[in-house]
Motif scaffolding. Structure first.
Motif, PDB file in Angstrom:
ATOM      1  N   UNK B 120     -28.266 -43.430 -77.239  1.00 25.69           N
ATOM      2  CA  UNK B 120     -27.472 -44.012 -76.479  1.00 25.69           C
ATOM      3  C   UNK B 120     -26.502 -43.035 -75.709  1.00 25.69           C
ATOM      4  N   UNK B 121     -26.266 -43.304 -74.213  1.00 26.77           N
ATOM      5  CA  UNK B 121     -25.488 -42.564 -73.703  1.00 26.77           C
ATOM      6  C   UNK B 121     -24.136 -42.360 -74.032  1.00 26.77           C
ATOM      7  N   UNK B 122     -23.509 -43.286 -74.693  1.00 23.72           N
ATOM      8  CA  UNK B 122     -22.285 -42.936 -74.862  1.00 23.72           C
ATOM      9  C   UNK B 122     -22.083 -42.411 -76.312  1.00 23.72           C
ATOM     10  N   UNK B 123     -23.067 -42.422 -77.206  1.00 27.07           N
ATOM     11  CA  UNK B 123     -23.124 -41.702 -78.484  1.00 27.07           C
ATOM     12  C   UNK B 123     -23.383 -40.389 -78.382  1.00 27.07           C
ATOM     13  N   UNK B 124     -24.312 -39.932 -77.171  1.00 18.14           N
ATOM     14  CA  UNK B 124     -24.504 -38.652 -76.962  1.00 18.14           C
ATOM     15  C   UNK B 124     -23.248 -37.993 -76.538  1.00 18.14           C
ATOM     16  N   UNK B 125     -22.445 -38.522 -75.802  1.00 20.10           N
ATOM     17  CA  UNK B 125     -21.395 -38.250 -75.103  1.00 20.10           C
ATOM     18  C   UNK B 125     -20.206 -37.957 -76.170  1.00 20.10           C
ATOM     19  N   UNK B 126     -19.999 -38.978 -77.143  1.00 19.36           N
ATOM     20  CA  UNK B 126     -19.280 -38.679 -78.145  1.00 19.36           C
ATOM     21  C   UNK B 126     -19.442 -37.338 -78.889  1.00 19.36           C
ATOM     22  N   UNK B 127     -20.713 -37.113 -79.194  1.00 21.80           N
ATOM     23  CA  UNK B 127     -21.255 -35.975 -80.039  1.00 21.80           C
ATOM     24  C   UNK B 127     -20.678 -34.634 -79.204  1.00 21.80           C
ATOM     25  N   UNK B 128     -21.229 -34.699 -78.002  1.00 22.75           N
ATOM     26  CA  UNK B 128     -21.030 -33.371 -77.179  1.00 22.75           C
ATOM     27  C   UNK B 128     -19.640 -33.315 -76.625  1.00 22.75           C
ATOM     28  N   UNK B 129     -18.835 -34.400 -76.688  1.00 21.02           N
ATOM     29  CA  UNK B 129     -17.443 -34.140 -76.520  1.00 21.02           C
ATOM     30  C   UNK B 129     -16.612 -33.352 -77.490  1.00 21.02           C
ATOM     31  N   UNK B 130     -17.244 -33.456 -78.609  1.00 23.56           N
ATOM     32  CA  UNK B 130     -16.478 -32.526 -79.678  1.00 23.56           C
ATOM     33  C   UNK B 130     -16.484 -31.001 -79.390  1.00 23.56           C
ATOM     34  N   UNK B 131     -17.515 -30.727 -78.449  1.00 21.59           N
ATOM     35  CA  UNK B 131     -17.753 -29.334 -78.212  1.00 21.59           C
ATOM     36  C   UNK B 131     -17.177 -29.259 -76.695  1.00 21.59           C
ATOM     37  N   UNK B 132     -16.495 -30.376 -76.331  1.00 22.07           N
ATOM     38  CA  UNK B 132     -15.874 -30.340 -74.988  1.00 22.07           C
ATOM     39  C   UNK B 132     -16.713 -30.333 -73.738  1.00 22.07           C
ATOM     40  N   UNK B 133     -18.011 -30.778 -74.185  1.00 21.01           N
ATOM     41  CA  UNK B 133     -18.982 -31.029 -72.963  1.00 21.01           C
ATOM     42  C   UNK B 133     -19.475 -32.302 -72.794  1.00 21.01           C
ATOM     43  N   UNK B 134     -20.125 -32.573 -71.583  1.00 21.67           N
ATOM     44  CA  UNK B 134     -20.214 -33.798 -71.044  1.00 21.67           C
ATOM     45  C   UNK B 134     -21.635 -34.015 -70.504  1.00 21.67           C
ATOM     46  N   UNK B 135     -22.201 -35.125 -70.507  1.00 17.49           N
ATOM     47  CA  UNK B 135     -23.316 -35.686 -69.713  1.00 17.49           C
ATOM     48  C   UNK B 135     -22.873 -36.641 -68.758  1.00 17.49           C
ATOM     49  N   UNK B 136     -22.482 -36.170 -67.390  1.00 16.51           N
ATOM     50  CA  UNK B 136     -21.441 -36.843 -66.597  1.00 16.51           C
ATOM     51  C   UNK B 136     -21.795 -37.977 -65.732  1.00 16.51           C
ATOM     52  N   UNK B 137     -22.955 -38.975 -66.305  1.00 19.72           N
ATOM     53  CA  UNK B 137     -23.467 -39.942 -65.411  1.00 19.72           C
ATOM     54  C   UNK B 137     -22.852 -41.005 -65.304  1.00 19.72           C
ATOM     55  N   UNK B 138     -22.195 -41.597 -66.620  1.00 16.85           N
ATOM     56  CA  UNK B 138     -21.328 -42.729 -66.811  1.00 16.85           C
ATOM     57  C   UNK B 138     -21.878 -43.890 -65.930  1.00 16.85           C
ATOM     58  N   UNK B 139     -23.214 -44.382 -66.201  1.00 16.70           N
ATOM     59  CA  UNK B 139     -23.455 -45.850 -65.887  1.00 16.70           C
ATOM     60  C   UNK B 139     -22.881 -46.704 -66.331  1.00 16.70           C
ATOM     61  N   UNK B 140     -22.348 -47.891 -65.726  1.00 19.03           N
ATOM     62  CA  UNK B 140     -21.590 -48.801 -66.605  1.00 19.03           C
ATOM     63  C   UNK B 140     -22.114 -49.549 -67.666  1.00 19.03           C
ATOM     64  N   UNK B 141     -23.521 -49.282 -67.987  1.00 19.73           N
ATOM     65  CA  UNK B 141     -24.275 -49.856 -69.128  1.00 19.73           C
ATOM     66  C   UNK B 141     -24.101 -48.633 -70.238  1.00 19.73           C
ATOM     67  N   UNK B 142     -23.603 -47.579 -70.184  1.00 19.73           N
ATOM     68  CA  UNK B 142     -23.400 -46.516 -70.774  1.00 19.73           C
ATOM     69  C   UNK B 142     -23.380 -46.730 -72.331  1.00 19.73           C
TER      70      UNK B 142
END
Ligand SMILES: Cc1cc2nc3c(=O)[nH]c(=O)nc-3n(C[C@H](O)[C@H](O)[C@H](O)COP(=O)(O)OP(=O)(O)OC[C@H]3O[C@@H](n4cnc5c(N)ncnc54)[C@H](O)[C@@H]3O)c2cc1C
Ligand code: SF4
Ligand code: SF4
Lengths: 385, 468
Positions: B120-142
Motif C-alpha cells: 500500500x502506498x502509505x505503508x511504503x512511505x511510512x517505512x521509507x520515511x524512516x530513512x528520510x526517503x519518499x515515493x512522492x506521488x501522493x494520490x488521494x487514495x494513498x
C-alpha cells in the motif's frame, strides 16, 4: 434469500446507494489489516449488502461471516469522505440476519446466555460471592449518583479489580453513591450483535430499576454500557429521567473542582500510552476526560499512539468479534500493542473493560511485555487505595 | 486481430487453481464475487467467475499458464480504487494481489526500493520515511491503493507538478507474461540507454500486457519544510485571475502542487463535512510548497503571495500547523466525491490539456453544464493542465450526461489534450481511444497481440474486445 426481509437494511438504503465505492474506508479498518479478502473490507460489506437489497446477490454463509467479522469500531465512518455511517448499515445488516436466524451459532449462544443469566459471563450472584467479585462495602440507598456496574466490568476478575478501585476512590472522595442490587446486562452485546428485542428488554428493565432509586446521575466505567445507556436507551424508551456519564468524565469534573488532587510522591515517572476505546471515543466523543486525568497525575508521562482520538485503532474486542472470531480479535490487539513495544513505552492505559480483557488475552497469547492497565486501576493505585 | 474466444471456467480448472494457491485463497462464493464487482465511481457491476489471492510470483506464473492454456480471462487487481472499471472482470479469474505486500529491499544509499505489487502506498512511505526517503506521488487514495495498481494506471496525484507521475520512479519490473513466463526488465539504476524501454511499456498498461509481480522504485529525499495555502480569487473573472497568477508563478518556481476548486465544489465540501472547511469564492486555489530550509519556504511564500495578490487574490491563508494543513488537504480529497452525493450515478472526467488551454476547457465545461442543465463540478491539478469534472446524474438524465461527457472529450482532443491524465482508460474511455491515438492505436494493438496473443489479460480494457 426470500427468508430475510431486509426491513432494517431498507432504512439505510440511501447510504448504500450513496457509497461511491472508493474504498478509502478500508484505510484504517482493523479487520482489513488482517484479512486480505475485499469481502471483509467495509466497501466489500457495503457492496454485498447493496447487492442483497437489490435482489442481485445470494445470501451465502460468507455474507454472515463478513458481517460478523467486524468490530463495529467506526473507523470506516470516520474515514468515509461521503459522510456515510457504515456502521449503521452494518448494524442494520446484522439485525436482518439475526432476526432471520442467520447469525453465527456463537452469536446466538451468547445472546441466550445473556438472556438467561443477565450477564455475558453466565454467572449467578452466588458464583460472584464465591469468586469474591461482589463489592464488599455498603452503599447508601437514596443517593443522587448511581454507579451502573456493567457485567463486563464486574463479572470478570481483571476488570472487576478496576471497578472496585473506582468504588473505593469514590468512597475516599466521600461521594455518596448507590448501585442497583439486581442490575442486569445493559444490552450492549445484544445491540451490537443485532438483537434489538433483547436490547429493549434490558433497557426497559434497567431504566425502571434506575428510576426507582430516584438517582439523577448514572455513572459507569464501561464504555459499552455508557454508549447504550446514553445513546440507545433514549431511542428505545424516550428521554431518560437521569443523566449518563462515564467515570472518566466524573473524575475529570472532580479534578476541575479540586476535589480530586494527585500529589507528587517522588516516584519515577511512568510513560504510558492511552488507548481510546471505540465506544467511548469515536462513538461518544469522550477524548479529553481520560487525558485530563492522566495528565494530572504527576508520576505519569502521557504519550499518544500514532493513531489516536477519532483515528484510534480498535483493540479488536468490539462488535462481538471476541465471540465470532477470538483469534482475529487477539491479532488486532497484538498489532496495537506492538506499537507500544516499538515505542518502548511499558504501559498501555485504557478506559474500557472489553479493551482491557482483549489486550490482556493478546498479551498473554503473544508473550508481550507491555503492561495493560485500566484507568481506574491506575488512578486507584496512584492514590494508594 | 484474431478472434478471441475466452472460455468459462470449468470445475476441474478451479480445482487446479486451488492446488496452486490453497483452498483458503480461492473462492467462487457469490459474496466474494460481489465484493470485487466494481471499483470507484463507475456505475458498472461485473462479477468474475473466481477470485484468487496468490502469494508469490511462481503461483502467479502457474495460474497464468493454466489460464492461457485454457483461454481464460485474467484480471489483476490491487485495491480496486481505479475509477473506470479497469480492475473489474466479467467472468474469468480476478487476481487480487494485495496479499503480496512485502517490501523486498530498501536500499537507502542508492535510494531505491523493490516491492511486491500489493504494497500500500502509505505503508511504503511510512517505512521509507524512516530513512528520510519518499515515493512522492501522493494520490488521494494513498491510504489504500497499491504499488501495482499505481504502475498499472501510471497514477499521479496532488504533487505531480513538482514530482511527476509513477512512471518517473519505476526503474525495473518483474512481469508474468500471458504464457506464464517471467521476465525482468530494467535495472536498479537511475539511467540506461540499453535497448527499448520495456519498463515504461508496462507502466500504464492497466493489466492488459502482463501481471506485474515486482517493482523497483527510485526514491527521493523527503523535504523537511512544507506549507499549504488557500488563495481566494473572488471576482467573476476569478478563473482568469487564478490561471494568470499560476502561469506567472510557474515561470519562476515549481510548487509541489497547485489545485483549483470551483465554487460549486467548495459549497458541496462544506455541506457534507458539516463545517466550513473551505472559503466559498469564485475560484479557490490550493498551493503546496516544499523546501529543505525554512528560509527557502518563506521565500516561496512571499513570491506566491505577491503574484497572487497582483492577480486579484483577496486572501491567501497559509496553514498555521500540520493539523490545519491536514484539514486543507482533507477538503481537497473530499472534493472528488462530495459534489455528487445528490444523484445516483456520476461521470468522472480526467482530461488533460496544455496548460495555456486550462481556462478554455473550464469555460467550455461550464458552458456545456449550462446548455444541458447539468451540475458539473470542477476540481483539478490546475498547473499541469489535468482537470477532473464530475457530472452527477439520475437515470433519466443519463443521455444528456454522457452527451456532455462526449462533448468535453472532443473539445479536449481539439485543444491538443488527452482523454485521461492519470486514471487510465478502463472500460469507460475505450470509445475515445481511436480519436485520441489514430493510427498509433493499431501499433498498440499489435504490441498487445505479440505479448498476449489469446487476449486473456484484462480483456475489454483499453481496446474493445473483438468478438466473433
Ligand atoms: C478518492 C480517490 C481519488 C483518486 N485520485 C487519484 C489521483 O489524483 N490520481 C490518480 O492517478 N489516481 C487517482 N485515483 C485512482 C486510483 O486510486 C489510482 O489510480 C491507484 O493508483 C489505483 O491503485 P489500486 O491499487 O487501487 O489499483 P486497481 O484499481 O486495483 O488497478 C488499477 C489498474 O491496474 C491494474 N493492475 C493492478 N495491479 C496490477 C499488477 N500487479 N499488474 C498489472 N496490472 C495491475 C488493474 O488491472 C487496473 O487496470 C483516485 C481514486 C480514489 C478512490
Ligand atoms: S467498523 Fe471497524 S472493523 Fe468494521 S468495517 Fe468499519 S473499520 Fe472495519
Ligand atoms: S469511504 Fe464511504 S463512499 Fe467510500 S467505499 Fe467506504 S463507505 Fe463507500
Amino acid at each position: 434469500m426470500s427468508e430475510v426481509s431486509f426491513k432494517n437494511l431498507i432504512k439505510v438504503k440511501e447510504s448504500l446507494d450513496t457509497c461511491f465505492k472508493c474504498s478509502l474506508c478500508k484505510g484504517n479498518c482493523p479487520v482489513s489489516e488482517q484479512i486480505f479478502w475485499a469481502t471483509f473490507s467495509p466497501r466489500g460489506k457495503m457492496l454485498i449488502l447493496r447487492s442483497l437489497l437489490r435482489g442481485q446477490g445470494t445470501l451465502t454463509d460468507r455474507v454472515r461471516d463478513s458481517l460478523y467479522t467486524c468490530t463495529l469500531c467506526g473507523n470506516c465512518d470516520n474515514t468515509c469522505i461521503a459522510g456515510i455511517s457504515v456502521t449503521d448499515v452494518l448494524a442494520a445488516g446484522r439485525r436482518d440476519l439475526y432476526e432471520a436466524r442467520k447469525a453465527p451459532e456463537s452469536v446466538n449462544s451468547l445472546i441466550s446466555t445473556i438472556k438467561e443469566s443477565g450477564n455475558v459471563f453466565d454467572l449467578t450472584k452466588e458464583d460472584m460471592d464465591i469468586l469474591g467479585l461482589n463489592p464488599r462495602m455498603k452503599f447508601s440507598e437514596n443517593a443522587d449518583l448511581l454507579f451502573f456496574k456493567g457485567c463486563y466490568a464486574t463479572y470478570h476478575s481483571i476488570p472487576n479489580e478496576s471497578t472496585m478501585r473506582s468504588f473505593n476512590l469514590l468512597k475516599t472522595l466521600n461521594v455518596d453513591f448507590t448501585i442497583l442490587e439486581a442490575e442486569e446486562c445493559c444490552g450492549s452485546p445484544a445491540y451490537l450483535l443485532g438483537d434489538m428485542d433483547t436490547t429493549k428488554r434490558f433497557c426497559e428493565y434497567n431504566v425502571s430499576k434506575i428510576e426507582e432509586t430516584g438517582a439523577s446521575r448514572v455513572v459507569t466505567a464501561c464504555p459499552g454500557c455508557y454508549r447504550v445507556l446514553k445513546q440507545v436507551y433514549p431511542q428505545l424508551v424516550g428521554t431518560l429521567n437521569f443523566e449518563v456519564i462515564h467515570i472518566t468524565e466524573l473524575l475529570a469534573e472532580y479534578i476541575d473542582e479540586d476535589r480530586l488532587v494527585f500529589k507528587k510522591t517522588g516516584n519515577d515517572k511512568l510513560d504510558v500510552l492511552y488507548h481510546d476505546p471505540c465506544e467511548l471515543g469515536r462513538h461518544c466523543g469522550v477524548y479529553d476526560a481520560p487525558r485530563k486525568i492522566l495528565e494530572s497525575i504527576p508520576e505519569i508521562h502521557l504519550e499518544e499512539f500514532d493513531k489516536n482520538r477519532d483515528e484510534a485503532k480498535c483493540c479488536g474486542g468490539g462488535g462481538g468479534l471476541t465471540i465470532s472470531n477470538p483469534n482475529l480479535a487477539n491479532q488486532i490487539a497484538q498489532l496495537r500493542l506492538q506499537e507500544a513495544e516499538e515505542k518502548n513505552i511499558p504501559t498501555v492505559v485504557t478506559a474500557c473493560p472489553a479493551c482491557q480483557l482483549n489486550f490482556s488475552a493478546s498479551k498473554d497469547k503473544y508473550n508481550m511485555k507491555v503492561k495493560i492497565l485500566d484507568i481506574n486501576q491506575l488512578v486507584g493505585s496512584v492514590k494508594g487505595l | 486481430m484474431d478472434v478471441i474466444i475466452l472460455s468459462p471456467l470449468e470445475n476441474v480448472i478451479i480445482e487446479k487453481l486451488a492446488e496452486i494457491v490453497g483452498e483458503q485463497f480461492i473462492s467462487t462464493d457469490d459474496a466474494d464475487l460481489v465484493s470485487y464487482s466494481s471499483d470507484f465511481m463507475i456505475d458498472v457491476f461485473l462479477k468474475p467467475d473466481v477470485v484468487i489471492l496468490p502469494e508469490n510470483t511462481p503461483q502467479i506464473a502457474a495460474i497464468v499458464k493454466l489460464a492461457n492454456e485454457n483461454s481464460i480471462a485474467i484480471t489483476p487487481r490491487g485495491a480496486g480504487t481505479a475509477t473506470h472499471g479497469g480492475s473489474i472482470a466479467q467472468g474469468g479469474i480476478l487476481l487480487d494481489l494485495t496479499r503480496m505486500n512485502k517490501i523486498k529491499e530498501l536500499d537507502p544509499i542508492s535510494m531505491i526500493a523493490t516491492v511486491e505489487p500489493g504494497v500500500v502506498y502509505e505503508d511504503l512511505n511510512r517505512i521509507t520515511g524512516k530513512s528520510g526517503l519518499w515515493f512522492p506521488i501522493e494520490p488521494p487514495s494513498g491510504a489504500v491503493c497499491t504499488a501495482g495498481g499505481m504502475v498499472g494506471n501510471n497514477a499521479s496525484g496532488l504533487m505531480a507538478l513538482k514530482y511527476g507521475t509513477t512512471k518517473d520512479y519505476v526503474l525495473a519490473l518483474e512481469v508474468v507474461l500471458a504464457d506464464g513466463s517471467i521476465i525482468k526488465t530494467g535495472k536498479s539504476v537511475l539511467k540506461s540507454s540499453s535497448g527499448y524501454d520495456l519498463v515504461h511499456l508496462f507502466v500504464g498498461s492497466e493489466g492488459t500486457l502482463g501481471i506485474i509481480t515486482e517493482i523497483t522504485l527510485r526514491l527521493i529525499p523527503k523535504p523537511m519544510h512544507l506549507s499549504t495555502a488557500f488563495a481566494s480569487f473572488p471576482s467573476l473573472n476569478g478563473l482568469n485571475d487564478a490561471m494568470n497568477a499560476i502561469y506567472e508563478i510557474r515561470r519562476v518556481l515549481t510548487p509541489a502542487g497547485i489545485e483549483l476548486i470551483d465554487l460549486q465544489t467548495q459549497k458541496a465540501i462544506n455541506e457534507v463535512e458539516k463545517e466550513k472547511l473551505v472559503p466559498e469564492v469564485e475560484i479557490l486555489v490550493i498551493f503546496e510548497i516544499h523546501e529543505f530550509s525554512a528560509a527557502g519556504l518563506e521565500d516561496q511564500k512571499d513570491l506566491i503571495e505577491g503574484v497572487a495578490r497582483k492577480h486579484n487574490c483577496n486572501e491567501i491563508h497559509w496553514a498555521k500547523d500540520d493539523e490545519e494543513r491536514d484539514r486543507m488537504w482533507k477538503a481537497r480529497k473530499a472534493a472528488t466525491v462530495v459534489s455528487v452525493r445528490s444523484r445516483t450515478s456520476t461521470l468522472l472526467g480526467d482530461l488533460i490539456v496544455p496548460i495555456k488551454h486550462v481556462p478554455a476547457i473550464i469555460r467550455f465545461i461550464q458552458e456545456v453544464a449550462r446548455e444541458k442543465d447539468l451540475l458539473i463540478s470542477i476540481v483539478g491539478h490546475a498547473a499541469d493542465g489535468n482537470i477532473h469534472y464530475l457530472i452527477p446524474f439520475n437515470q433519466n438524465e443519463s443521455k444528456k450526461a454522457f452527451d456532455a461527457g462526449d462533448a468535453i472529450v472532443y473539445k479536449t482532443i481539439e485543444l491538443g489534450g488527452s482523454i485521461t491524465a492519470e486514471h487510465g482508460v478502463g472500460l469507460e474511455k475505450i470509445k475515445y481511444m481511436e480519436l485520441e491515438h489514430g493510427e498509433s492505436l493499431s501499433l498498440m494493438r499489435a504490441i498487445k497481440k505479440i505479448l498476449d496473443p489469446k487476449g486473456i489479460m484484462n480483456p475489454g480494457k483499453i481496446f474493445p474486445a473483438e468478438k466473433q
